[in-house]
Design a protein around this motif. Structure first.
Motif, short mmCIF file in Angstrom:
data_model
loop_
_atom_site.label_atom_id
_atom_site.label_comp_id
_atom_site.label_asym_id
_atom_site.label_seq_id
_atom_site.Cartn_x
_atom_site.Cartn_y
_atom_site.Cartn_z
N SER B 161 0.83 -1.20 0.00
CA SER B 161 0.00 0.00 0.00
C SER B 161 0.87 1.27 0.00
O SER B 161 0.46 2.30 -0.51
N GLU B 162 2.10 1.17 0.56
CA GLU B 162 2.97 2.36 0.52
C GLU B 162 3.33 2.71 -0.91
O GLU B 162 3.30 3.88 -1.31
N VAL B 163 3.67 1.69 -1.69
CA VAL B 163 4.06 1.93 -3.07
C VAL B 163 2.86 2.45 -3.86
O VAL B 163 2.99 3.36 -4.69
N ILE B 164 1.68 1.90 -3.58
CA ILE B 164 0.48 2.37 -4.28
C ILE B 164 0.22 3.84 -3.94
O ILE B 164 -0.07 4.66 -4.83
N THR B 165 0.34 4.18 -2.66
CA THR B 165 0.14 5.58 -2.25
C THR B 165 1.14 6.49 -2.96
O THR B 165 0.79 7.58 -3.43
N LEU B 166 2.37 6.02 -3.04
CA LEU B 166 3.41 6.80 -3.72
C LEU B 166 3.05 7.00 -5.19
O LEU B 166 3.23 8.09 -5.76
N SER B 167 2.52 5.96 -5.81
CA SER B 167 2.18 6.05 -7.23
C SER B 167 1.02 7.03 -7.44
O SER B 167 1.01 7.79 -8.42
N ILE B 168 0.08 7.05 -6.50
CA ILE B 168 -1.02 8.01 -6.59
C ILE B 168 -0.46 9.43 -6.46
O ILE B 168 -0.84 10.34 -7.21
N ALA B 169 0.46 9.60 -5.51
CA ALA B 169 1.04 10.93 -5.29
C ALA B 169 1.75 11.43 -6.55
O ALA B 169 1.60 12.60 -6.93
N ALA B 170 2.50 10.54 -7.21
CA ALA B 170 3.19 10.95 -8.44
C ALA B 170 2.19 11.42 -9.50
O ALA B 170 2.38 12.46 -10.14
N GLY B 171 1.10 10.67 -9.65
CA GLY B 171 0.07 11.04 -10.62
C GLY B 171 -0.63 12.35 -10.27
O GLY B 171 -0.93 13.16 -11.15
N LEU B 172 -0.86 12.54 -8.96
CA LEU B 172 -1.51 13.79 -8.53
C LEU B 172 -0.63 14.99 -8.83
O LEU B 172 -1.10 16.03 -9.30
N ILE B 173 0.68 14.83 -8.55
CA ILE B 173 1.62 15.94 -8.82
C ILE B 173 1.58 16.26 -10.32
O ILE B 173 1.51 17.42 -10.73
N LYS B 174 1.61 15.21 -11.14
CA LYS B 174 1.58 15.43 -12.59
C LYS B 174 0.31 16.19 -12.99
O LYS B 174 0.37 17.15 -13.76
N SER B 175 -0.82 15.76 -12.44
CA SER B 175 -2.09 16.39 -12.78
C SER B 175 -2.11 17.87 -12.37
O SER B 175 -2.52 18.75 -13.14
N MET B 176 -1.64 18.14 -11.16
CA MET B 176 -1.66 19.54 -10.68
C MET B 176 -0.71 20.43 -11.45
O MET B 176 -1.03 21.57 -11.78
N LEU B 177 0.49 19.91 -11.72
CA LEU B 177 1.44 20.71 -12.48
C LEU B 177 0.90 21.00 -13.88
O LEU B 177 1.12 22.08 -14.43
N THR B 178 0.19 20.02 -14.46
CA THR B 178 -0.41 20.24 -15.78
C THR B 178 -1.46 21.35 -15.71
O THR B 178 -1.50 22.22 -16.57
N MET B 179 -2.27 21.32 -14.66
CA MET B 179 -3.28 22.38 -14.49
C MET B 179 -2.61 23.76 -14.43
O MET B 179 -3.06 24.71 -15.06
N GLY B 209 -6.07 17.26 -15.41
CA GLY B 209 -4.98 18.21 -15.66
C GLY B 209 -5.09 18.82 -17.05
O GLY B 209 -4.96 20.04 -17.22
N THR B 210 -5.36 17.99 -18.04
CA THR B 210 -5.47 18.47 -19.42
C THR B 210 -6.63 19.44 -19.56
O THR B 210 -6.49 20.53 -20.13
N ALA B 211 -7.78 19.04 -19.01
CA ALA B 211 -8.99 19.85 -19.16
C ALA B 211 -8.81 21.21 -18.48
O ALA B 211 -9.13 22.25 -19.05
#
Lengths: 125, 252
Positions: B161-179, B209-211
């Motif tokens: 679950s730690e790795v999964i949480t980390l993977s979600i965090a990476a995706g969230l950062i990508k989404s926010m930076l894209t916004m 992020g794209t939208a």
């Protein structure tokens, strides 16, 4: 009536999202594949064929236009419910992965845009 | 006070309309008065939204930003998947279908390139942080694609679950930076026509992020980017736990 436009939009979404679910199930993954994109294509086709026959009156069009006008505020509401805290708590690995992914993907946009360009390009403005 | 609070809670969606309306007004005010229109009002609004989400997250400890505060629960409906998708689809109303057809092939190609790029960036970062297990590396790579592909892949492969949480965090950062950064980058990457918007959607993948990023750049581009981006998560969920995991397994 305005509701006709809203209903056309709603029906397009329901068909598209169902199709996306179906594609996901068919290839054996628990995810919606392109439901929103398919819905958009259905809406475009529906709107085009109805307006060609003169069946899409102004109020009906307004029913769709309202939602596309309220789109940006909805996106702001979406931003306001992101899990920002978790993203930051992910620490340097998450931040580095996110930053690099965005930078490199941005950089790839002009490379792909320039490859096999169509004959004429219309600017959107 | 309590009776006002109850009114706000009982009419949560209406409260959200009012709050977001005020946020938009404030954002456009800041945009014209303080930045003389250089920074687009919707870009400011999205940043304010993220700030509010951070505030909500720290106050409540929940996962849904501002929507976890009871009087702002309506934000969760207004910005939730259902209305967001309805609004995104409605933007197709103004789409030029010939543009979609002419950029269709390259848009489709950009999806694959986008998933591979983000995935392998995630893989390299995971390796540089000392991860050596194929499941962990694949999950972090998948999360770098989007924060939905990460957990889907992680659970399919049985990641911790730690790795999964980390993977979600990476995706969230990508989404926010894209916004946040799309409007700034738009000029430099030629993001000013339907064709490049479709490529952009395919490469970035994050629908939110794209939208949001395109909305802050030029609302006319939103449907083109959203149309390709919406295929990304599904395709990522298909490729990451299968083909890409297989490649990682062979390599490590």
């Amino acid at each position: 009536m305005v509701i006709y436009g809203v209903a056309i939009l709603a029906i397009s979404m329901l068909i598209g999202v169902s199709a996306g679910e179906l594609i996901g199930t068919l290839i054996g993954i628990d995810s919606n594949i392109g439901g929103v994109g398919l819905s958009m294509i259905i809406l475009i086709v529906a709107v085009n064929s109805l307006s060609k026959k003169g069946r899409l009156k102004k109020p009906s069009q307004d029913g769709i236009a309202f939602w596309s006008a309220i789109y940006i505020p909805i996106v702001v509401a979406m931003a306001a419910q992101q899990n920002v805290v978790a993203a930051i708590k992910g620490g340097p690995l998450a931040v580095l992965a996110g930053v690099l992914a965005v930078l490199i993907s941005f950089a790839a946009v002009p490379i792909l845009s320039k490859s096999n360009k169509p004959k004429k390009e219309n600017a959107s403005k | 006070m309590d009776s006002i609070k109850n009114v706000l809670i009982e009419n949560s969606l209406v409260t959200a309309f009012a709050l977001i309306g005020l946020t938009m007004y404030l954002s456009y005010f800041i945009s014209t008065k303080l930045t003389r229109g250089k920074l687009h009002g919707s870009a400011i609004a999205i940043m304010l939204g993220l700030l509010l989400a951070y505030y909500g997250g720290t106050v409540t400890g929940g996962e849904k930003g501002l929507a976890d505060i009871s009087i702002f629960a309506g934000i969760g409906i207004m910005g939730g998947g259902m209305l967001r998708d309805l609004a995104i689809i409605s933007t197709a109303f103004g789409v030029n279908f010939n543009q979609v057809k002419s950029a269709g092939a390259i848009g489709f190609l950009s999806l694959f390139i986008g998933i591979f790029l983000s995935f392998f960036i995630g893989v390299i970062v995971a390796l540089s942080f000392g991860y050596s297990n194929a499941v962990d590396i694949t999950t972090i790579g998948a999360g770098t694609a989007t924060y939905i592909v990460g957990p889907v892949t992680g659970s399919a492969l049985g990641a911790s679950s730690e790795v999964i949480t980390l993977s979600i965090a990476a995706g969230l950062i990508k989404s926010m930076l894209t916004m946040i950064f799309t409007p700034f980058a738009a000029k430099f990457i030629g993001l000013n026509n339907p064709r490049s918007a479709m490529i952009f959607g395919g490469l970035m993948g994050t629908t939110s992020g794209t939208a949001a990023g395109l909305a802050a750049t030029d609302p006319k581009l939103v449907p083109y980017g959203a149309m390709t981006a919406t295929f990304y998560t599904g395709l990522g969920c298909l490729l990451c736990p299968s083909l890409l995991y297989f490649i990682i397994q062979l390599t490590f």
